[in-house]
Design an enzyme around this catalytic site. Structure first.
Site, short mmCIF file in Angstrom:
data_model
loop_
_atom_site.label_atom_id
_atom_site.label_comp_id
_atom_site.label_asym_id
_atom_site.label_seq_id
_atom_site.Cartn_x
_atom_site.Cartn_y
_atom_site.Cartn_z
N HIS A 231 0.84 -1.20 0.00
CA HIS A 231 0.00 0.00 0.00
C HIS A 231 0.87 1.25 0.00
CE1 HIS A 231 0.79 0.75 4.28
NE2 HIS A 231 0.43 -0.49 4.56
N CYS A 247 3.63 -4.52 6.75
CA CYS A 247 3.24 -4.26 5.37
C CYS A 247 4.39 -3.60 4.60
CB CYS A 247 2.01 -3.37 5.32
SG CYS A 247 0.50 -4.18 5.88
#
Length: 270
Positions: A231, A247
């Site tokens: 992301h 992440c």
């Protein structure tokens, strides 16, 4: 069939998820065309009655199958071969072996695409979206699935904080990225782009690309299942740093390219 993005885009937005389920809307990214090199689809009888299959737990990012076969070669490529699940399909321990789960046709309201890592007769071994990381299973290549191929793959060199997108093996994009902190490291191994979510609650990334892997530190992120994702991030100072909860944080232009890749695209986290 092969997968590609078509001119004008092929996205379809379905606004149905909650924030606790990793977002509030899904962006289904697909584009299909016939693949003349694809093997014929075999259509053997179903291995078990549909009523029996209904007793099995769904293999999703929320599930855990501790006895699932593990990925035999996490560093290997897969030739871009994918399966699209058209309807619930049984997941077996081995070809003709016992069923321990079922793959549903949707993952986070996106169509289910999974990478094939081995084939044997009318069977395919696929990566699963469930815990533990590296979980796999065997499915019959029959009328419940559709075989396809993508030219794309993604490599993330965690220690070097570098992400590369490849097309037919050639690098078409390379970026410095942010990865997990030392106490919440980005998990390593072979995974894939499981879904794409258009984020409308938080503002840190317009699109979130959940992977078929999970944090080994956290059992949940904000009520969700601890799914690791690719992301964006509004503060560029994080790129090149190990500061996330696991992440991979990517620059805007990287995210724009990643969001065009077919679901099921293989991702190596080295």
């Amino acid at each position: 069939m092969s997968l590609r993005r078509t001119a004008g885009g092929t996205a379809r937005v379905a606004r149905s998820l909650t924030a606790a389920a990793l977002g509030v809307a899904c962006l289904a990214l697909t584009g299909c065309a016939p693949d003349p090199d694809a093997a014929p689809v075999e259509r053997p009888p179903y291995a078990m009655a549909r009523a029996d299959l209904g007793m099995q737990a769904d293999s999703t990012t929320f599930a855990d199958f501790p006895t699932a076969p593990t990925d035999p070669d996490p560093a290997a490529a897969n030739g871009g071969v994918l399966l699209r699940v058209l309807s619930d399909v049984g997941v077996h321990q081995s070809p003709d072996g016992p069923v321990f789960a079922k793959l549903p046709a949707k993952q986070l309201n996106n169509p289910t695409w999974v990478p094939v890592i081995a084939e044997r007769g009318g069977w395919a071994q696929v990566l699963l979206p469930s815990r533990p990381n590296g979980a796999t299973g065997w499915v019959q290549v029959n009328g419940q699935v559709e075989r396809a191929r993508t030219p794309y793959a993604v490599d993330v060199e965690v220690d070097a904080r570098k992400l590369m997108v490849r097309r037919n093996g050639a690098v078409i994009g390379e970026w410095v990225v942010g990865v997990g902190a030392s106490d919440s490291p980005t998990p390593r191994g072979r995974t894939y782009i499981m879904a794409a979510i258009e984020e409308t609650v938080t503002k840190f990334s317009p699109i979130i690309l959940p992977l078929g892997t999970h944090s080994n530190t956290f059992s949940t992120y904000g009520g969700g299942p601890g799914t690791v994702a690719l992301h964006g991030w509004p503060d560029p100072s994080v790129f090149g740093q190990a500061s996330s909860d696991g992440c991979v944080r990517v620059p805007d232009d990287a995210l724009r390219l990643l969001a065009t890749l077919p679901l099921g695209t293989l991702v190596h986290l080295w």
